[in-house]
Design an enzyme around this catalytic site. Structure first.
Site, PDB file in Angstrom:
ATOM      1  N   ASP A 106      87.927  14.574  52.586  1.00  0.00           N
ATOM      2  CA  ASP A 106      87.549  15.804  53.280  1.00  0.00           C
ATOM      3  C   ASP A 106      86.395  16.484  52.547  1.00  0.00           C
ATOM      4  O   ASP A 106      86.486  16.774  51.358  1.00  0.00           O
ATOM      5  CB  ASP A 106      88.761  16.743  53.304  1.00  0.00           C
TER       6      ASP A 106
ATOM      7  N   TYR B 135      80.263  22.797  51.069  1.00  0.00           N
ATOM      8  CA  TYR B 135      80.675  22.346  49.732  1.00  0.00           C
ATOM      9  C   TYR B 135      79.480  21.788  48.952  1.00  0.00           C
ATOM     10  O   TYR B 135      79.542  21.637  47.735  1.00  0.00           O
ATOM     11  CB  TYR B 135      81.765  21.265  49.789  1.00  0.00           C
TER      12      TYR B 135
ATOM     13  N   LYS C   8      82.490  19.513  58.076  1.00  0.00           N
ATOM     14  CA  LYS C   8      82.687  20.754  58.843  1.00  0.00           C
ATOM     15  C   LYS C   8      81.387  21.510  59.085  1.00  0.00           C
ATOM     16  O   LYS C   8      80.460  21.465  58.262  1.00  0.00           O
ATOM     17  CB  LYS C   8      83.649  21.676  58.076  1.00  0.00           C
TER      18      LYS C   8
ATOM     19  N   HIS D 286      84.289  25.211  60.736  1.00  0.00           N
ATOM     20  CA  HIS D 286      84.891  25.587  59.450  1.00  0.00           C
ATOM     21  C   HIS D 286      85.582  26.954  59.492  1.00  0.00           C
ATOM     22  O   HIS D 286      86.606  27.171  58.851  1.00  0.00           O
ATOM     23  CB  HIS D 286      83.798  25.594  58.371  1.00  0.00           C
TER      24      HIS D 286
HETATM   25  C1  1BO Z   1      85.081  28.120  51.679  1.00  0.00           C
HETATM   26  C2  1BO Z   1      85.852  26.874  51.889  1.00  0.00           C
HETATM   27  C3  1BO Z   1      87.334  27.013  52.109  1.00  0.00           C
HETATM   28  C4  1BO Z   1      88.051  25.702  52.289  1.00  0.00           C
HETATM   29  O1  1BO Z   1      87.401  24.794  53.120  1.00  0.00           O
END
Ligand code: 1BO
Length: 268
Positions: free
Chosen positions: A45, A50, A75, A108
């Site tokens: 994932d 990120y 995402k 997201h």
């Molecule tokens: C800001 C990311 C939270 C988890 O995907």
């Protein structure tokens, strides 16, 4: 061997995954994903926000596994919401990952404007229909978001990824129940509560009963709630340990004790 669950469009998804949130681009994420794949994880994932999609893709490409053996999620970040923006962001993620297709593409975060995230969903539906993503879903959607989405689409989300661990159980249980009732699989991010509660006496006591670690108890709890936990670690021993959760089962009473640790407050 990790069991699979089935999504509402019939495709299979591993019952546990490897999360990469907060793993830095480059050596850290490449090495961690590579260790995870060698340990047996088949769901990785990531997310555009990120900042580590390149390293995730590199580790997958350089593994000995065929593309179809690994399930990759990424995402659409909040700043990229909107119909046209969503297509551009998807292409960018696909280029970062250098993969032909994505297994699961998620919105997201819904953001404040339903019109904007519904427009984004229309884009995700087209991406799915073209076959560029094998499934599409959402993340951090509450019941009101899901209700609105289901009222406005013929393509229900396959997944809702939410923060899920005992310390947020009471807040998140209504979302889990809604998802179960509507055939939406819940993925659990931060399933280890960011390692902030590993010395909690209830978790330690249950862990001792099974000769398991507190992390393994938390992961087992998430699995027995029917969710797919996606723990993150850059420590090779813990990466392997986190996968060793299919040889014991928590009793109903232990599940309830863990549920009751919830204060309703997010640890994020
Ligand atoms: C800001 C990311 C939270 C988890 O995907």
């Amino acid at each position: 061997m990790i069991p699979n669950l089935k999504l509402n469009n019939g495709i299979e998804i591993p019952a546990i995954g490897f999360g990469t949130w907060q793993l830095s681009e480059g050596e850290e994420v490449e090495q961690s994903v590579s260790i995870a794949l060698k340990a047996g994880y088949r769901l990785i994932d990531t997310a555009k926000i990120y900042g580590n999609e390149y390293g995730v893709g590199k580790a997958v490409r350089e593994s000995s596994l065929e593309r179809k053996e690994v399930f990759i999620t990424t995402k659409l970040w909040a700043r990229d919401l909107g119909f046209d923006n969503a297509f551009e962001a998807f292409e960018e993620s696909k280029n970062n990952l250098k993969l032909e297709y994505i297994d699961l593409y998620l919105i997201h975060w819904p953001g404040p404007s339903p019109r904007v995230w519904l427009d984004s969903w229309r884009a995700l539906a087209q991406i799915y229909q073209k076959g560029d993503a094998r499934a599409v879903g959402v993340s951090n959607f509450e019941v009101s978001h899901l209700e609105r989405l289901l009222d406005n689409t013929t393509l229900p989300p396959a997944v809702n990824q939410i923060e899920f661990h005992p310390f947020v159980y009471k807040k998140q249980a209504p979302i889990l129940n809604f998802c179960v009732a509507n055939d939406i699989v819940v993925e659990a991010y931060s399933p280890l509560a960011q390692a902030r509660q590993m010395n909690h006496p209830v978790i330690l006591e249950i862990a001792e009963t099974y000769s398991k670690t507190p992390a393994q108890v938390l992961l087992r709890w998430a699995i027995q709630h029917g969710t797919i936990p996606i723990p993150r670690s850059s420590n090779s021993q813990r990466i392997r340990e986190n996968l060793d959760v299919f040889d014991f089962e928590l009793q109903e009473e232990q599940m309830l004790r863990l549920n009751n640790l919830s204060t309703g407050v997010s640890v994020l």
